[in-house]
Design a protein around this motif. Structure first.
Motif, PDB file in Angstrom:
ATOM      1  N   GLY A  15       0.676  -1.379   0.083  1.00 31.00           N
ATOM      2  CA  GLY A  15       0.049  -0.201  -0.068  1.00 31.00           C
ATOM      3  C   GLY A  15       0.821   1.109   0.174  1.00 31.00           C
ATOM      4  N   LYS A  16       0.242   2.379  -0.382  1.00 35.57           N
ATOM      5  CA  LYS A  16       0.893   3.578  -0.307  1.00 35.57           C
ATOM      6  C   LYS A  16       0.509   4.282   0.747  1.00 35.57           C
ATOM      7  N   HIS A  71      12.905   6.342  13.314  1.00 36.04           N
ATOM      8  CA  HIS A  71      13.343   5.836  11.720  1.00 36.04           C
ATOM      9  C   HIS A  71      12.586   6.633  10.905  1.00 36.04           C
ATOM     10  N   ALA A  72      13.306   6.806   9.664  1.00 36.86           N
ATOM     11  CA  ALA A  72      12.758   7.550   8.608  1.00 36.86           C
ATOM     12  C   ALA A  72      11.413   6.896   8.193  1.00 36.86           C
ATOM     13  N   GLN A  73      11.261   5.711   8.168  1.00 32.07           N
ATOM     14  CA  GLN A  73       9.869   5.132   7.602  1.00 32.07           C
ATOM     15  C   GLN A  73       8.813   5.184   8.686  1.00 32.07           C
ATOM     16  N   THR A  74       9.019   5.399   9.885  1.00 30.74           N
ATOM     17  CA  THR A  74       8.080   5.373  10.840  1.00 30.74           C
ATOM     18  C   THR A  74       7.140   6.678  10.693  1.00 30.74           C
ATOM     19  N   ILE A  75       5.956   6.671  10.517  1.00 40.50           N
ATOM     20  CA  ILE A  75       5.143   7.781  10.036  1.00 40.50           C
ATOM     21  C   ILE A  75       3.807   7.388  10.858  1.00 40.50           C
ATOM     22  N   LEU A  76       2.926   8.786  10.801  1.00 41.41           N
ATOM     23  CA  LEU A  76       1.757   8.570  11.390  1.00 41.41           C
ATOM     24  C   LEU A  76       0.882   8.793  10.188  1.00 41.41           C
ATOM     25  N   ALA A  77       0.324   7.939   9.638  1.00 38.53           N
ATOM     26  CA  ALA A  77      -0.376   8.023   8.193  1.00 38.53           C
ATOM     27  C   ALA A  77      -1.720   8.530   8.384  1.00 38.53           C
ATOM     28  N   TYR A  78      -2.260   9.518   7.616  1.00 35.69           N
ATOM     29  CA  TYR A  78      -3.658  10.015   7.588  1.00 35.69           C
ATOM     30  C   TYR A  78      -3.929  10.033   5.985  1.00 35.69           C
ATOM     31  N   GLU A  79      -3.303   9.490   5.170  1.00 34.91           N
ATOM     32  CA  GLU A  79      -3.644   8.826   3.699  1.00 34.91           C
ATOM     33  C   GLU A  79      -3.054   7.563   3.463  1.00 34.91           C
ATOM     34  N   GLU A  99      -5.773   8.622  -0.689  1.00 35.00           N
ATOM     35  CA  GLU A  99      -7.063   9.072  -0.387  1.00 35.00           C
ATOM     36  C   GLU A  99      -7.100   9.060   1.011  1.00 35.00           C
ATOM     37  N   THR A 100      -7.917   9.949   1.626  1.00 35.07           N
ATOM     38  CA  THR A 100      -7.982  10.026   3.219  1.00 35.07           C
ATOM     39  C   THR A 100      -8.160   8.700   3.887  1.00 35.07           C
ATOM     40  N   GLY A 122      -7.967   2.452  10.053  1.00 39.47           N
ATOM     41  CA  GLY A 122      -7.561   3.249  11.132  1.00 39.47           C
ATOM     42  C   GLY A 122      -7.666   4.447  11.222  1.00 39.47           C
ATOM     43  N   ALA A 123      -8.463   5.388  10.696  1.00 37.76           N
ATOM     44  CA  ALA A 123      -8.800   6.722  10.616  1.00 37.76           C
ATOM     45  C   ALA A 123      -8.852   7.126  12.047  1.00 37.76           C
ATOM     46  N   PRO A 124      -8.477   8.287  12.290  1.00 41.23           N
ATOM     47  CA  PRO A 124      -7.947   9.318  11.361  1.00 41.23           C
ATOM     48  C   PRO A 124      -6.182   9.233  11.341  1.00 41.23           C
TER      49      PRO A 124
END
Length: 260
Positions: A139-140, A191-199, A203-204, A210-212
């Motif tokens: 996934g993206k 780590h660079a790839q540890t993100i809190l994803a909102y998309e 898409e939202t 897991g939104a938001p």
């Protein structure tokens, strides 16, 4: 890069069979309560963490894919529709009044709305999600790097872990009603790839995924990637949080460090 060798895949499948199968059978409580079984898991976890650190290094990136590789149907697993009253109220208003709180061992407790998070530096990555049950999807994801938030708050020297508190409660018959939570060591949190994803996939982020806001930590198994994140804390230890093992599934016998 991610190791794609046969050894790595065999290790993943072995963990999937042990953790995703045996622990979820009717005898899982007896297994996870066995001191010898816990020692075995601890030794395997330590070996996994040590091997990954030695072979890849702390800053190595998980493999990233192209748009053409994105799975046409990315499976939604675990909680997919939280029924927590506060969460439902926030979702009904498209999370306009939701705020992420960051506290604990930080110099400056912070909070951000979803719009404020979107205004911060972001990262987009196309990665493979490996579930302990044995399936994978690509996934993206787009979101704010966790390190950006930790730097804004100023993590105190005594902090060793970052703990994520979530809105979802899994099957009452399995969990006893406990809310989902998860934790990372500071090295993985930064780590660079540890993100809190909102998309997700341009898409939202949808509710089943897991939104938001959901955690993405791409060098570990899927159960580490907490969904419905409501609050984050920097902590010196997690021994006094719920079952004391650092996460919802870890309290039920899974590895804390789920490296792949």
């Amino acid at each position: 890069m991610r190791i794609e060798s046969g050894f790595d895949r065999r290790g993943f499948l072995k963990r999937a069979l042990v953790l995703g199968g045996a622990l979820l059978l009717s005898g899982c409580d007896q297994l996870s309560g066995s001191e010898s079984f816990r020692r075995l898991l601890f030794r395997a976890e330590t070996l996994t963490r040590t091997a990954q650190r030695a072979l890849l290094g702390p800053d190595a990136l998980a493999h990233e894919y192209s748009e053409a590789d994105i799975s046409p149907d990315f499976r939604a697993n675990g909680s997919t529709d939280p029924q927590d009253a506060d969460y439902l109220a926030l979702a009904a208003d498209n999370f306009r009044n939701w705020k992420l709180k960051l506290g604990g061992l930080v110099e400056r407790p912070m909070e951000w709305s979803l719009d404020e998070l979107r205004a911060l530096p972001s990262r987009t990555q196309i990665t493979r999600h490996d579930c302990v049950e044995g399936w994978s999807c690509i996934g993206k994801w787009k979101g704010v790097p966790l390190k950006v938030l930790l730097d804004q708050a100023g993590v105190k020297p005594g902090a060793r872990y970052i703990v994520f508190y979530c809105a979802d409660t899994l099957d009452e018959t399995l969990t006893g009603g406990a809310k989902y939570y998860e934790s990372l060591g500071l090295e993985d949190a930064n780590h660079a790839q540890t993100i809190l994803a909102y998309e997700m996939n341009g898409e939202t982020l949808p509710v089943p995924h897991g939104a938001p806001l959901r955690l993405r930590v791409e060098r570990q198994l899927g159960y580490k990637m907490a969904k419905y994140v409501m609050r984050i804390e920097a902590a010196a230890d997690f021994a006094d949080i719920d079952g004391g093992q650092g996460g919802f599934w870890e309290d039920r016998g899974y590895e804390w460090y789920a490296g792949i």
